[in-house]
Design a protein around this motif. Structure first.
Motif, PDB file in Angstrom:
ATOM      1  N   GLU A  15      -9.050   6.871 -19.446  1.00  0.00           N
ATOM      2  CA  GLU A  15     -10.442   6.579 -18.572  1.00  0.00           C
ATOM      3  C   GLU A  15     -10.118   5.089 -17.706  1.00  0.00           C
ATOM      4  O   GLU A  15     -11.308   4.504 -17.712  1.00  0.00           O
ATOM      5  N   ASN A  16      -9.282   5.157 -16.862  1.00  0.00           N
ATOM      6  CA  ASN A  16      -9.161   4.167 -15.872  1.00  0.00           C
ATOM      7  C   ASN A  16      -9.403   2.732 -16.573  1.00  0.00           C
ATOM      8  O   ASN A  16     -10.137   1.842 -16.139  1.00  0.00           O
ATOM      9  N   ARG A  17      -8.786   2.453 -17.842  1.00  0.00           N
ATOM     10  CA  ARG A  17      -8.926   1.242 -18.501  1.00  0.00           C
ATOM     11  C   ARG A  17      -8.409  -0.007 -17.814  1.00  0.00           C
ATOM     12  O   ARG A  17      -8.694  -1.120 -18.339  1.00  0.00           O
ATOM     13  N   TRP A  18      -7.501   0.031 -17.014  1.00  0.00           N
ATOM     14  CA  TRP A  18      -7.161  -0.786 -16.012  1.00  0.00           C
ATOM     15  C   TRP A  18      -8.089  -1.599 -15.249  1.00  0.00           C
ATOM     16  O   TRP A  18      -7.971  -2.853 -14.936  1.00  0.00           O
ATOM     17  N   GLU A  19      -9.271  -0.902 -15.051  1.00  0.00           N
ATOM     18  CA  GLU A  19     -10.397  -1.652 -14.501  1.00  0.00           C
ATOM     19  C   GLU A  19     -10.929  -2.811 -15.405  1.00  0.00           C
ATOM     20  O   GLU A  19     -11.467  -3.748 -14.759  1.00  0.00           O
ATOM     21  N   ALA A  20     -10.622  -2.752 -16.478  1.00  0.00           N
ATOM     22  CA  ALA A  20     -11.144  -3.935 -17.466  1.00  0.00           C
ATOM     23  C   ALA A  20     -10.460  -5.322 -17.038  1.00  0.00           C
ATOM     24  O   ALA A  20     -10.824  -6.438 -17.264  1.00  0.00           O
ATOM     25  N   LEU A  21      -9.313  -5.107 -16.537  1.00  0.00           N
ATOM     26  CA  LEU A  21      -8.470  -6.321 -16.004  1.00  0.00           C
ATOM     27  C   LEU A  21      -8.748  -6.931 -14.668  1.00  0.00           C
ATOM     28  O   LEU A  21      -8.446  -8.005 -14.491  1.00  0.00           O
ATOM     29  N   LEU A  22      -9.376  -6.181 -13.744  1.00  0.00           N
ATOM     30  CA  LEU A  22      -9.936  -6.639 -12.469  1.00  0.00           C
ATOM     31  C   LEU A  22     -10.673  -7.697 -12.467  1.00  0.00           C
ATOM     32  O   LEU A  22     -10.233  -8.745 -11.609  1.00  0.00           O
ATOM     33  N   PRO A  23     -11.761  -7.989 -13.064  1.00  0.00           N
ATOM     34  CA  PRO A  23     -12.369  -9.397 -13.014  1.00  0.00           C
ATOM     35  C   PRO A  23     -11.340 -10.820 -13.443  1.00  0.00           C
ATOM     36  O   PRO A  23     -11.677 -11.663 -12.817  1.00  0.00           O
ATOM     37  N   LEU A  24     -10.144 -10.350 -13.948  1.00  0.00           N
ATOM     38  CA  LEU A  24      -9.393 -11.349 -14.322  1.00  0.00           C
ATOM     39  C   LEU A  24      -8.504 -11.688 -12.943  1.00  0.00           C
ATOM     40  O   LEU A  24      -7.467 -12.782 -12.962  1.00  0.00           O
ATOM     41  N   LEU A  25      -8.304 -11.064 -12.081  1.00  0.00           N
ATOM     42  CA  LEU A  25      -7.369 -10.927 -11.001  1.00  0.00           C
ATOM     43  C   LEU A  25      -7.827 -11.485  -9.588  1.00  0.00           C
ATOM     44  O   LEU A  25      -9.130 -11.157  -9.615  1.00  0.00           O
ATOM     45  N   SER A  26      -7.038 -12.006  -8.926  1.00  0.00           N
ATOM     46  CA  SER A  26      -7.459 -12.545  -7.565  1.00  0.00           C
ATOM     47  C   SER A  26      -8.066 -11.395  -6.814  1.00  0.00           C
ATOM     48  O   SER A  26      -7.648  -9.922  -6.689  1.00  0.00           O
ATOM     49  N   PRO A  27      -8.831 -11.514  -5.683  1.00  0.00           N
ATOM     50  CA  PRO A  27      -9.408 -10.845  -4.660  1.00  0.00           C
ATOM     51  C   PRO A  27      -8.278 -10.023  -3.891  1.00  0.00           C
ATOM     52  O   PRO A  27      -8.336  -8.711  -3.826  1.00  0.00           O
ATOM     53  N   GLN A  28      -7.216 -10.596  -3.704  1.00  0.00           N
ATOM     54  CA  GLN A  28      -6.154  -9.896  -3.029  1.00  0.00           C
ATOM     55  C   GLN A  28      -5.484  -8.901  -3.766  1.00  0.00           C
ATOM     56  O   GLN A  28      -5.053  -7.602  -3.269  1.00  0.00           O
ATOM     57  N   ARG A  29      -5.255  -9.144  -5.118  1.00  0.00           N
ATOM     58  CA  ARG A  29      -4.733  -8.237  -6.058  1.00  0.00           C
ATOM     59  C   ARG A  29      -5.388  -7.130  -6.092  1.00  0.00           C
ATOM     60  O   ARG A  29      -5.296  -5.794  -6.251  1.00  0.00           O
ATOM     61  N   GLN A  30      -6.807  -7.302  -6.475  1.00  0.00           N
ATOM     62  CA  GLN A  30      -7.920  -6.192  -6.512  1.00  0.00           C
ATOM     63  C   GLN A  30      -7.651  -5.375  -5.214  1.00  0.00           C
ATOM     64  O   GLN A  30      -7.928  -4.190  -5.337  1.00  0.00           O
ATOM     65  N   GLN A  31      -7.639  -6.024  -4.056  1.00  0.00           N
ATOM     66  CA  GLN A  31      -7.837  -5.011  -3.043  1.00  0.00           C
ATOM     67  C   GLN A  31      -6.714  -4.342  -3.104  1.00  0.00           C
ATOM     68  O   GLN A  31      -6.717  -3.139  -2.380  1.00  0.00           O
ATOM     69  N   ARG A  32      -5.207  -4.819  -3.192  1.00  0.00           N
ATOM     70  CA  ARG A  32      -3.978  -4.117  -3.480  1.00  0.00           C
ATOM     71  C   ARG A  32      -4.255  -2.812  -4.398  1.00  0.00           C
ATOM     72  O   ARG A  32      -3.781  -1.760  -4.178  1.00  0.00           O
ATOM     73  N   ILE A  33      -4.881  -3.055  -5.434  1.00  0.00           N
ATOM     74  CA  ILE A  33      -4.881  -2.184  -6.588  1.00  0.00           C
ATOM     75  C   ILE A  33      -5.789  -1.155  -6.196  1.00  0.00           C
ATOM     76  O   ILE A  33      -5.390   0.191  -6.169  1.00  0.00           O
ATOM     77  N   ARG A  34      -7.005  -1.372  -5.412  1.00  0.00           N
ATOM     78  CA  ARG A  34      -7.964  -0.160  -5.063  1.00  0.00           C
ATOM     79  C   ARG A  34      -7.426   0.590  -3.832  1.00  0.00           C
ATOM     80  O   ARG A  34      -7.832   1.516  -3.840  1.00  0.00           O
ATOM     81  N   ALA A  35      -6.475   0.003  -3.125  1.00  0.00           N
ATOM     82  CA  ALA A  35      -5.986   0.850  -1.968  1.00  0.00           C
ATOM     83  C   ALA A  35      -4.693   1.705  -2.456  1.00  0.00           C
ATOM     84  O   ALA A  35      -4.377   2.823  -1.862  1.00  0.00           O
ATOM     85  N   CYS A  36      -4.313   1.682  -3.796  1.00  0.00           N
ATOM     86  CA  CYS A  36      -3.425   2.662  -4.187  1.00  0.00           C
ATOM     87  C   CYS A  36      -4.143   4.072  -4.595  1.00  0.00           C
ATOM     88  O   CYS A  36      -5.190   4.022  -5.003  1.00  0.00           O
ATOM     89  N   ARG A  37      -3.315   5.202  -4.415  1.00  0.00           N
ATOM     90  CA  ARG A  37      -4.025   6.547  -4.617  1.00  0.00           C
ATOM     91  C   ARG A  37      -3.890   6.741  -5.891  1.00  0.00           C
ATOM     92  O   ARG A  37      -4.813   7.732  -6.399  1.00  0.00           O
TER      93      ARG A  37
END
Length: 219
Positions: A15-37
């Motif tokens: 259920e995409n539980r990795w999304e729970a970590l996004l608020p803890l990460l830098s905007p740059q890393r969040q952008q890299r994560i969302r760019a993954c397929r």
């Protein structure tokens, strides 16, 4: 003293539980994560970002002071230079090494082939692998690859160094560097994880592998 932290990402996948970590990460890393397929790649990147945050906090560097830059060769580093760190992820595992001295870590699935070794490794390493029974070659290749990657990460050069510019000797007791490209007394420490092998390149004593549990829903 070097520290080595490990995180298993399988809890992040449903259920995409990795999304729970996004608020803890830098905007740059969040952008890299969302760019993954793929969800697994997103989970690995999210887990790596969280594990680095955790490891540095354990070493007394608060989150607000965790500001990053890169060396001329592209190695990620803290702006204040107080600690060196290295991240690696493969399969279901993320590893983070931290140290007051140079450090590098690599974790890999068994994917290295003899064809790859013949192209990139030192001749004596290829000869050693070819002398082994077929059943032992895949693990030897995996050990060599992780050791060589860990060393180039510690140097800060990455694969620019050329994996054939130095060699690694394998034995039942572990892996040993045979090289003259650094005057520093680097050592290699190997670890076995389910489905993977890892290697730490360090100037310090062998640290234990510290497996960390994800604080999902309670971060």
């Amino acid at each position: 003293m070097a520290k080595l932290y490990a995180l298993q990402i399988s809890p992040l996948l449903p259920e995409n539980r990795w999304e729970a970590l996004l608020p803890l990460l830098s905007p740059q890393r969040q952008q890299r994560i969302r760019a993954c397929r793929h969800g697994a790649d997103r989970a690995r990147l999210a887990g790596a970002g969280w594990l680095l945050r955790y490891a540095l906090s354990q070493e007394g560097i608060p989150v607000y002071a965790q500001q990053f830059t890169t060396s001329p060769d592209g190695k990620p580093m803290l702006v204040n230079g107080s600690l060196d760190f290295s991240l690696s992820h493969s399969g279901e595992w993320v590893l983070c090494a931290v140290s007051s001295q140079l450090v590098g870590v690599d974790v890999e699935l068994p994917r290295c082939t003899l064809a790859t070794a013949r192209r990139f490794f030192a001749p004596e390493e290829v000869a050693m692998v070819e002398s082994l029974p077929k059943s032992a070659q895949a693990d030897a290749l995996l050990r060599l690859w992780t050791a060589k990657e860990a060393f180039t990460k510690a140097l800060g050069t990455g694969l620019k160094q050329g994996l054939g510019s130095f060699s690694v000797r394998l034995s039942q007791d572990g892996a040993t560097l045979e090289q003259n490209i650094s005057p520093l007394p680097f050592r290699l420490e190997e670890y076995v994880l389910p489905g993977c092998r890892a290697c730490l390149c360090t100037l310090e004593a062998r640290p234990p592998l510290l497996e960390v549990a994800l604080p999902l829903g309670n971060s």
